[in-house]
Scaffold this active site. Sequence first.
Site: not given
Ligand code: DGL
Length: 282
Positions: A69, A202
Amino acid sequence: MIGIFDSGLGGLTVLRALVARFPDSEFIYLGDHANVPYGNRPSDEVVELTRRSVEALYQRGAKLVLLGCNTATAVAARRLQQNWLPHAGWAGHNVLGIVAPTVEAATQTPWAVTTPQYPQKYITDILAVFGTTRTVTSGVYPEEISKRCPRMRVFQQVAANLAGAIEDEAPDVELDALVAEAVAGLRLQTGGQEPHRVILGCTHFPLVEHLFAKHLAPSVRILSQPDVVADSLEHYLERHPHFADCEGASKLQLLTTGDAEEISARARVFWPDVPAFSHTST
Ligand code: DGL
């Protein structure tokens, strides 16, 4: 056993690349669906939620946790590595993020090298980073990229509601509009110039990479973060083979703080043979 953490389903894009790369390794995945999305939350909250999830994965046997993440990495990785882990009673455990391997790939420079080398110091390409509000406001991508490629022009563009919409299985037309809006926002910043390369910063965004490709010029190269992270983990495990040990019977375990049945159904939309999730609390 290696733990992979994400606020929701986005980290599965990373997990999938890791399972393909390390078919004999054991992985445990945790999606914090009770709290997704993280991207618009205050930093301290993201740090605390991430810490809880990392600890939950340690408690279930993972010695190494990879934050799949960008938001959690951008905001929490360094704080957890430097301020929490050394005093948390988890000797022999570690937590890694995914910004470092992405910066290495984007700059073609090892993370340990923090001054511009030849030929990187002469690169004047335009690089675009799409991310959540929290990732973009952290400034981690432009900061780390400009140390290694000072002439590269790095533009960041928030796609604030895209991760949430992907989690909510929004219809394609809605996702398409959100991506179009983000790309239009980028072009406003660049004065209409198209980037040479793009980081989908993301882990949810690879699920709509086809929409980014549709709205960007065909010449734009989209860096594949899951593959880059798999490359980097491979090198890390060569240097730290004790983290690659297999201890249990099951190869792939998926946990969610949300509704296991609902999350399993959603996960299968983009990973048809993904095993079912079980519910857990952190
Ligand atoms: N998948 C996550 C990222 O890479 C987070 C998305 C979220 O929870 O806002 O930033």
